[in-house]
Scaffold this motif. Structure first.
Motif, PDB file in Angstrom:
ATOM      1  N   PHE A  76     -11.772  14.950  -6.157  1.00 59.31           N
ATOM      2  CA  PHE A  76     -10.969  13.489  -5.852  1.00 59.31           C
ATOM      3  C   PHE A  76     -10.789  12.779  -5.170  1.00 59.31           C
ATOM      4  O   PHE A  76     -10.928  12.992  -3.955  1.00 59.31           O
ATOM      5  N   ALA A  77     -11.670  11.763  -5.757  1.00 56.32           N
ATOM      6  CA  ALA A  77     -11.670   9.630  -4.216  1.00 56.32           C
ATOM      7  C   ALA A  77     -11.076   9.301  -5.371  1.00 56.32           C
ATOM      8  O   ALA A  77     -11.395   8.947  -6.231  1.00 56.32           O
ATOM      9  N   PHE A  78     -10.272   7.930  -4.793  1.00 55.01           N
ATOM     10  CA  PHE A  78      -9.623   6.946  -5.582  1.00 55.01           C
ATOM     11  C   PHE A  78     -10.677   5.851  -4.952  1.00 55.01           C
ATOM     12  O   PHE A  78      -9.853   5.799  -4.084  1.00 55.01           O
ATOM     13  N   PRO A  79     -11.303   5.183  -5.250  1.00 53.78           N
ATOM     14  CA  PRO A  79     -11.773   4.007  -4.629  1.00 53.78           C
ATOM     15  C   PRO A  79     -10.641   2.928  -5.142  1.00 53.78           C
ATOM     16  O   PRO A  79     -10.837   2.551  -6.489  1.00 53.78           O
ATOM     17  N   PHE A  80     -10.386   2.352  -3.865  1.00 50.48           N
ATOM     18  CA  PHE A  80      -9.501   0.516  -4.474  1.00 50.48           C
ATOM     19  C   PHE A  80     -10.342   0.330  -2.874  1.00 50.48           C
ATOM     20  O   PHE A  80      -9.674   0.086  -2.302  1.00 50.48           O
ATOM     21  N   TYR A  81     -10.106  -1.080  -4.223  1.00 48.39           N
ATOM     22  CA  TYR A  81     -10.995  -1.895  -2.800  1.00 48.39           C
ATOM     23  C   TYR A  81     -11.891  -1.732  -1.635  1.00 48.39           C
ATOM     24  O   TYR A  81     -12.223  -2.598  -1.433  1.00 48.39           O
ATOM     25  N   GLY A  82     -13.024  -0.689  -2.721  1.00 49.04           N
ATOM     26  CA  GLY A  82     -14.206  -0.263  -2.134  1.00 49.04           C
ATOM     27  C   GLY A  82     -14.577   0.967  -2.036  1.00 49.04           C
ATOM     28  O   GLY A  82     -14.534   1.165  -0.429  1.00 49.04           O
ATOM     29  N   LYS A  83     -13.168   0.950  -1.101  1.00 54.15           N
ATOM     30  CA  LYS A  83     -12.259   2.759   0.689  1.00 54.15           C
ATOM     31  C   LYS A  83     -12.060   3.464  -0.861  1.00 54.15           C
ATOM     32  O   LYS A  83     -11.247   3.602  -1.293  1.00 54.15           O
ATOM     33  N   ASP A  84     -13.383   4.387  -0.418  1.00 56.55           N
ATOM     34  CA  ASP A  84     -12.305   5.932  -0.808  1.00 56.55           C
ATOM     35  C   ASP A  84     -11.565   6.638  -1.037  1.00 56.55           C
ATOM     36  O   ASP A  84     -10.807   6.608   1.055  1.00 56.55           O
ATOM     37  N   ARG A  85     -10.255   6.711  -1.412  1.00 55.14           N
ATOM     38  CA  ARG A  85      -9.187   7.087  -1.009  1.00 55.14           C
ATOM     39  C   ARG A  85      -8.732   8.884  -1.465  1.00 55.14           C
ATOM     40  O   ARG A  85      -9.387   9.163  -2.387  1.00 55.14           O
ATOM     41  N   ALA A  86      -8.458   9.825  -0.026  1.00 53.41           N
ATOM     42  CA  ALA A  86      -8.278  10.534  -0.585  1.00 53.41           C
ATOM     43  C   ALA A  86      -6.944  11.698  -0.563  1.00 53.41           C
ATOM     44  O   ALA A  86      -6.422  12.771  -0.791  1.00 53.41           O
ATOM     45  N   GLU A  87      -5.794  10.487  -0.244  1.00 49.68           N
ATOM     46  CA  GLU A  87      -4.430  10.744  -0.691  1.00 49.68           C
ATOM     47  C   GLU A  87      -3.443   8.970  -0.673  1.00 49.68           C
ATOM     48  O   GLU A  87      -4.052   7.934  -0.608  1.00 49.68           O
ATOM     49  N   MET A  88      -2.870   9.055  -0.787  1.00 49.14           N
ATOM     50  CA  MET A  88      -1.570   8.124  -1.306  1.00 49.14           C
ATOM     51  C   MET A  88      -0.016   8.883  -0.171  1.00 49.14           C
ATOM     52  O   MET A  88      -0.150   9.842  -0.214  1.00 49.14           O
ATOM     53  N   TYR A  89       0.267   7.781  -0.053  1.00 48.32           N
ATOM     54  CA  TYR A  89       2.473   7.647  -0.024  1.00 48.32           C
ATOM     55  C   TYR A  89       2.979   7.272  -1.831  1.00 48.32           C
ATOM     56  O   TYR A  89       2.390   5.776  -1.574  1.00 48.32           O
ATOM     57  N   VAL A  90       3.691   7.832  -1.875  1.00 49.90           N
ATOM     58  CA  VAL A  90       4.449   7.627  -3.048  1.00 49.90           C
ATOM     59  C   VAL A  90       5.276   7.323  -2.482  1.00 49.90           C
ATOM     60  O   VAL A  90       6.413   7.419  -2.134  1.00 49.90           O
TER      61      VAL A  90
END
Length: 176
Positions: free
Chosen positions: A75-89
């Motif tokens: 799973f990768a989340f594309p945010f403003y054109g950059k694939d993200r493998a992690e997030m900070y909640v």
């Protein structure tokens, strides 16, 4: 980043959800650029409710804290054109990328200081029985601030609040 405000028009019986869909275009120099198209989804006449997965992970967050969450394998989340493998909640109603944030005073400057998705950027507490939950939904991930207390300068303490952000693998964002 941007700050977007959508007025609540459905009243207490309706649930409003903001959907942000990524759009790819070109900037003035011809380079690819990503922005987001916003639309409001209402529960009136639609089939949308907060999705609370039966299995979720309770994030160990106290007041003004943030937790790193790795996305599931594949799973990768594309945010403003950059694939993200992690997030900070963050306890205070937002998700950041790249690094954690613990800000609790909302402002345009604070919001845009990091790549951020703010469902409700506010001083949020979990101490009175609330919690922040992470769920793997397969083609999406959810973050739910469940039964939390929101501290508002005008309205005071607002206990029992639940809100959610869902990040879809195609870059679509739901907040409600």
């Amino acid at each position: 980043g941007f700050v977007l405000s959508v007025p609540q028009t459905d009243g207490p019986a309706g649930l409003s959800v903001l959907e942000l869909k990524p759009r790819t275009s070109q900037d003035a120099s011809g380079r690819p650029a990503v922005d987001y198209e916003a639309c409001k989804i209402s529960s009136r006449g639609r089939d949308f409710n907060l999705y609370i997965p039966q299995r979720y992970t309770r994030l160990p967050l106290g007041d003004d804290e943030a937790a790193k969450v790795d996305f599931p394998p594949g799973f990768a989340f594309p945010f403003y054109g950059k694939d993200r493998a992690e997030m900070y909640v963050g306890t205070n109603g937002y998700i950041t990328f790249g690094e954690a944030d613990t800000s609790f005073m909302p402002s345009a400057e604070a919001h845009s200081s990091k790549p951020r998705i703010s469902a409700l950027f506010a001083d949020v507490e979990t101490a009175a029985g609330g919690e922040v939950q992470y769920g793997d939904l397969g083609t999406a991930v959810s973050v739910t601030w469940s039964n939390v207390t929101v501290n508002d300068d005008t309205l005071g303490r607002l206990p029992g609040q639940t809100f959610q952000t869902i990040l879809f693998q195609d870059g679509t964002i739901w907040m409600g």
